[in-house]
Design an enzyme around this catalytic site. Structure first.
Site, PDB file in Angstrom:
ATOM      1  N   TRP A   1       0.848  -1.207   0.000  1.00 48.07           N
ATOM      2  CA  TRP A   1       0.000   0.000   0.000  1.00 48.07           C
ATOM      3  C   TRP A   1       0.876   1.246   0.000  1.00 48.07           C
ATOM      4  O   TRP A   1       1.937   1.264   0.655  1.00 48.07           O
ATOM      5  CB  TRP A   1      -0.890   0.017   1.241  1.00 48.07           C
TER       6      TRP A   1
ATOM      7  N   ASP B   1     -11.020   5.168   5.069  1.00 52.11           N
ATOM      8  CA  ASP B   1     -12.079   4.607   4.239  1.00 52.11           C
ATOM      9  C   ASP B   1     -13.498   4.981   4.674  1.00 52.11           C
ATOM     10  O   ASP B   1     -14.285   5.486   3.896  1.00 52.11           O
ATOM     11  CB  ASP B   1     -11.975   3.073   4.227  1.00 52.11           C
TER      12      ASP B   1
ATOM     13  N   GLU C   1      -3.629  -2.739  14.786  1.00 54.56           N
ATOM     14  CA  GLU C   1      -3.898  -1.780  13.702  1.00 54.56           C
ATOM     15  C   GLU C   1      -4.472  -0.479  14.282  1.00 54.56           C
ATOM     16  O   GLU C   1      -4.120   0.612  13.856  1.00 54.56           O
ATOM     17  CB  GLU C   1      -4.888  -2.435  12.729  1.00 54.56           C
TER      18      GLU C   1
END
Ligand code: GLC
Length: 440
Positions: free
Chosen positions: A40, A179, A412
């Site tokens: 990414w 997102d 995360e």
């Protein structure tokens, strides 16, 4: 004064181990072996900073492998699919990016992500490990400098609109890196549905449903992808036709800071280059700085994302609202208002920095970009406050970040009350930033 709180030696060794295990072909690093098995764009920027701390050459290879996916028009895609992986969707067959847009035959996604890579290049070039090893790598850096400049060119020429051409547009929630931010909720309702019969999510299971984006969000994300695929990702009429067009704070703030850092890098690389490029970077710095001022909301005392179609500012205040500090685009008064906001949020949460205003009715402590704390944005926000002289806030964010990692390891993201680590474990940018930011 906030006490200096660092991550323990054992945890730093663990961070190196995570990057090593998540490394592929000794040249790029997946964000998480399980959940995100490709390269990414902005992840690799943070990850390269981590590599620079213990394997300097590997940091440069991380950046070089990202640019393998660069398009002929300059865009650096948000994902580079070096090796096919069946456990992730959408993959190369969903995106179907035509080969002719790229120099190399590697598959990529068709959109970009926040451009941290120019700033990372500057930081790697000036990293103490480069100096101590007397590296002979100016040619490599020069090549990467030129590629990054082409990426900036692409943003300013293909993603701005007149009359001012001062703010870059994001065409997809994935381009912001955030997102499912609530900023996008209303806009996503207006994205026309495409045929979704060929698509199946692979990111959800019974355990993580409360932490991942909702199905209706995914439907909109994929509808945008399928629409852009039909129009042609690099077609000039893509932007006017796009159903999602926003002035995104992450993207513009990181681009502005990158322009500043690239200007400094050009001076270090060669005096001729510096003389040639100075005016180029200055013009970009002026434009994006004044563009970001249009995103200031006096009533919120914060910057907000903006809808490029209606010019409306998008509630609520999010952690992206602090990023113009990192970009150096805020006035002293704006910085003060942001410091005030920061303190209010931390008072409510206990830990810094939540993804959105914890008092907003959209706040969800465990759901991705709608509440949790993320290491990468924490680092960017701390850097911004430090630049504006708020050393105590920067130290507090650092101490909170170190404590969360001590408690839960390299998750995360983390709930803002400091009670849980969520999402993927062994997450690469959490490990990389511990090495770069939270050591000693
Ligand atoms: C998710 C995140 C994005 C990140 C990617 C890989 O899509 O929202 O910011 O780059 O995962 O970690």
């Amino acid at each position: 004064m906030v006490e200096q709180f660092s991550v323990s030696k054992d945890l730093l060794a663990k961070a190196q181990q995570i990057l090593t295990e998540n490394s592929r072909a000794d040249s790029y690093t997946v964000p998480s072996g399980r959940l995100y098995p490709y390269q990414w764009n902005w992840d690799s920027g943070f990850i390269a900073l981590g590599w620079a701390c213990f394997d300097y050459q590997r940091a440069l290879r991380e950046v070089e492998s990202l640019f393998i996916g660069q398009w002929k028009n300059g865009m650096v895609p948000h994902i580079v699919f070096h090796e096919f992986e069946e456990h992730y969707a959408p993959g190369p067959l969903d995106w179907q990016v035509p080969d002719h847009v790229k120099d190399q035959q590697v598959c990529t996604s068709g959109i970009t992500q926040p451009p941290i890579i120019g700033s990372v290049l500057y930081r790697i070039y000036t990293h103490k490990n480069r100096k101590t090893q007397a590296q002979n790598d100016d040619v490599q850096f020069m090549a990467l400098y030129k590629k990054t400049k082409a990426y900036h060119d692409w943003f300013m020429s293909k993603r701005t609109i007149g009359p001012d051409h001062d703010l870059c547009l994001s065409l997809h929630p994935w381009e912001s890196g955030m997102d499912n931010s609530p900023s996008w909720d209303d806009l996503l309702k207006n994205v026309p549905d495409e045929d979704m019969s060929g698509f199946r999510r692979k990111d959800v299971n019974d355990d993580n449903l409360a932490e991942r984006p909702h199905d209706h969000d995914y439907r909109a994300y994929m509808s945008l992808v399928y629409h852009y695929r039909r129009v042609g990702y690099d077609q000039p009429d893509l932007m006017p036709q796009a159903h999602f067009r926003v002035y995104d704070l992450v993207l513009n703030s990181l681009l502005l800071r990158s322009a500043r850092d690239m200007k400094k890098l050009s001076a270090l690389l060669s005096s001729d280059l510096c003389a040639e490029d100075e005016a180029y970077w200055d013009a970009q710095i002026d434009k994006i700085s004044s563009g970001l001022q249009k995103l200031w909301s006096e009533s919120d005392g914060a910057f907000l994302n903006g809808d490029a179609k209606t010019k409306a500012l998008l509630e609520p205040v999010t952690n992206a609202s602090f990023l113009p500090l990192y970009a150096g685009a805020a006035s002293k008064e704006q910085a003060q208002a942001l410091a005030q906001k920061y303190k209010e949020w931390r008072e409510v949460c206990g830990f810094s920095v939540a993804t959105i205003d914890p008092l907003s009715d959209k706040f969800e402590a465990t759901r991705y970009w709608r509440g949790p704390i993320w290491m990468n944005t924490n680092w960017l926000i701390a850097e911004g406050f430090k630049d504006y002289g708020y050393d105590d806030i920067a130290a507090e964010i650092r101490a909170d970040s170190a404590e969360l990692i001590e408690r839960f390891g390299y998750c995360e993201y983390f709930t803002p009350d400091g009670v849980r680590g969520c999402g993927a474990d062994q997450f690469s940018w959490s490990a990389a930033l511990a090495l770069y930011w939270l050591a000693e």
